[in-house]
Design an enzyme around this catalytic site. Structure first.
Site, mmCIF file in Angstrom:
data_model
loop_
_atom_site.group_PDB
_atom_site.id
_atom_site.type_symbol
_atom_site.label_atom_id
_atom_site.label_comp_id
_atom_site.label_asym_id
_atom_site.label_seq_id
_atom_site.Cartn_x
_atom_site.Cartn_y
_atom_site.Cartn_z
ATOM 1 N N TYR A 12 -41.187 13.015 -34.419
ATOM 2 C CA TYR A 12 -42.435 13.072 -33.637
ATOM 3 C C TYR A 12 -42.077 13.529 -32.229
ATOM 4 O O TYR A 12 -41.849 12.725 -31.341
ATOM 5 C CB TYR A 12 -43.124 11.712 -33.626
ATOM 6 C CG TYR A 12 -43.782 11.353 -34.942
ATOM 7 C CD1 TYR A 12 -44.708 12.213 -35.546
ATOM 8 C CD2 TYR A 12 -43.504 10.151 -35.581
ATOM 9 C CE1 TYR A 12 -45.319 11.884 -36.746
ATOM 10 C CE2 TYR A 12 -44.115 9.811 -36.787
ATOM 11 C CZ TYR A 12 -45.027 10.684 -37.354
ATOM 12 O OH TYR A 12 -45.637 10.353 -38.550
ATOM 13 N N ASN B 236 -51.797 5.747 -42.264
ATOM 14 C CA ASN B 236 -52.408 6.649 -43.256
ATOM 15 C C ASN B 236 -51.411 7.100 -44.325
ATOM 16 O O ASN B 236 -51.607 8.118 -44.971
ATOM 17 C CB ASN B 236 -53.049 7.845 -42.543
ATOM 18 C CG ASN B 236 -52.054 8.585 -41.667
ATOM 19 O OD1 ASN B 236 -50.851 8.342 -41.744
ATOM 20 N ND2 ASN B 236 -52.555 9.500 -40.853
ATOM 21 N N LYS C 7 -44.780 6.739 -45.581
ATOM 22 C CA LYS C 7 -44.539 5.901 -44.395
ATOM 23 C C LYS C 7 -44.263 4.448 -44.811
ATOM 24 O O LYS C 7 -44.513 4.073 -45.966
ATOM 25 C CB LYS C 7 -45.737 6.021 -43.457
ATOM 26 C CG LYS C 7 -45.908 7.429 -42.848
ATOM 27 C CD LYS C 7 -47.158 7.512 -41.970
ATOM 28 C CE LYS C 7 -47.302 8.871 -41.295
ATOM 29 N NZ LYS C 7 -48.548 8.949 -40.470
HETATM 30 O O1 CDP Z 1 -50.411 13.269 -39.856
HETATM 31 P P1 CDP Z 1 -51.382 14.355 -39.438
HETATM 32 O O2 CDP Z 1 -50.744 15.726 -39.377
HETATM 33 O O3 CDP Z 1 -52.627 14.327 -40.270
HETATM 34 O O4 CDP Z 1 -51.882 13.987 -37.955
HETATM 35 P P2 CDP Z 1 -51.204 14.248 -36.518
HETATM 36 O O5 CDP Z 1 -52.270 14.724 -35.596
HETATM 37 O O6 CDP Z 1 -49.996 15.124 -36.653
HETATM 38 O O7 CDP Z 1 -50.781 12.808 -36.048
HETATM 39 C C1 CDP Z 1 -49.603 12.207 -36.524
HETATM 40 C C2 CDP Z 1 -49.889 10.774 -36.874
HETATM 41 O O8 CDP Z 1 -50.292 10.067 -35.706
HETATM 42 C C3 CDP Z 1 -51.047 10.525 -37.844
HETATM 43 O O9 CDP Z 1 -50.679 10.732 -39.197
HETATM 44 C C4 CDP Z 1 -51.387 9.084 -37.557
HETATM 45 O O10 CDP Z 1 -50.554 8.182 -38.264
HETATM 46 C C5 CDP Z 1 -51.076 8.955 -36.067
HETATM 47 N N1 CDP Z 1 -52.269 8.928 -35.206
HETATM 48 C C6 CDP Z 1 -52.634 7.718 -34.613
HETATM 49 O O11 CDP Z 1 -51.972 6.716 -34.828
HETATM 50 N N2 CDP Z 1 -53.730 7.652 -33.786
HETATM 51 C C7 CDP Z 1 -54.482 8.735 -33.553
HETATM 52 N N3 CDP Z 1 -55.545 8.651 -32.769
HETATM 53 C C8 CDP Z 1 -54.106 9.974 -34.148
HETATM 54 C C9 CDP Z 1 -52.996 10.042 -34.964
#
Ligand code: CDP
Ligand code: MG
Length: 163
Positions: free
Chosen positions: A51, A128, A11
């Site tokens: 997304y 992240n 990212k």
């Molecule tokens: O990336 P990952 O598959 O671990 O998580 P996701 O549930 O698919 O969410 C996508 C991305 O959303 C995450 O990697 C975070 O950067 C972001 N996110 C966020 O900004 N705030 C949250 N409460 C949850 C996710």
């Protein structure tokens, strides 16, 4: 034994922090094969294809909106990795979504520490460092969204001799 392909994005903050090489090393060290790689600065229209609505259903509309702005802040490095159970193995190397609880040894645990609570309280996305496809269906969609078939290469690495 399932040889899979999965999409990884470093990212924008990973590129800006100049830790692209360190991150890629984690995957190379595990023997995963880079079969496609490029630096891309996507626009919001493209971000919406990555997304999808699915993220709003899981995490809420506000998170999706923040994510769409976050992923276009700067260029990302897009990588297709191939290997045995690559989808699951890559997510293991990356660590869980929240850096605060991602264990040491994972990319998110070693190179970040932000918590859900801090991000939510300050209306920030959880930075992240990595996107990694979540399952086979998403991996197929994401690999074909980011890469043409001619950008993906078939070749042997030293690892192929030891699998
Ligand atoms: O990336 P990952 O598959 O671990 O998580 P996701 O549930 O698919 O969410 C996508 C991305 O959303 C995450 O990697 C975070 O950067 C972001 N996110 C966020 O900004 N705030 C949250 N409460 C949850 C996710
Ligand atoms: Mg995900």
């Amino acid at each position: 034994m399932a040889i899979e392909r999965t999409l990884v994005l470093i990212k924008p903050e990973g590129v800006q922090r100049a830790i692209v090489g360190k991150i890629i090393s984690r995957f190379e060290d595990a023997g995963l094969k880079i079969i496609g790689m490029k630096q891309v600065w996507i626009d919001k229209e493209f971000a919406k294809k990555h997304y999808t609505e699915d993220i709003a259903e899981r995490r809420g509309e506000k998170v999706r909106e923040m994510l769409l702005d976050y992923i276009i802040e700067g260029p990302v490095v897009a990588i297709v990795l191939e290997g045995i159970n690559a989808i699951e193995n890559v997510r293991k190397i990356v660590g869980g979504t929240e850096p605060k609880s991602a264990p040491p040894g994972t990319i998110r645990g070693d190179f970040a520490h932000v918590s859900f609570a801090y991000a939510d309280k300050n209306s920030l996305p959880v930075k992240n460092l990595i996107h990694a496809s979540g399952n086979e269906k998403d991996a197929r969609h994401e690999v074909s969204l980011w890469f043409d078939e001619k950008e993906l290469h078939s070749y042997k690495t030293i690892q192929d001799f030891f699998m």
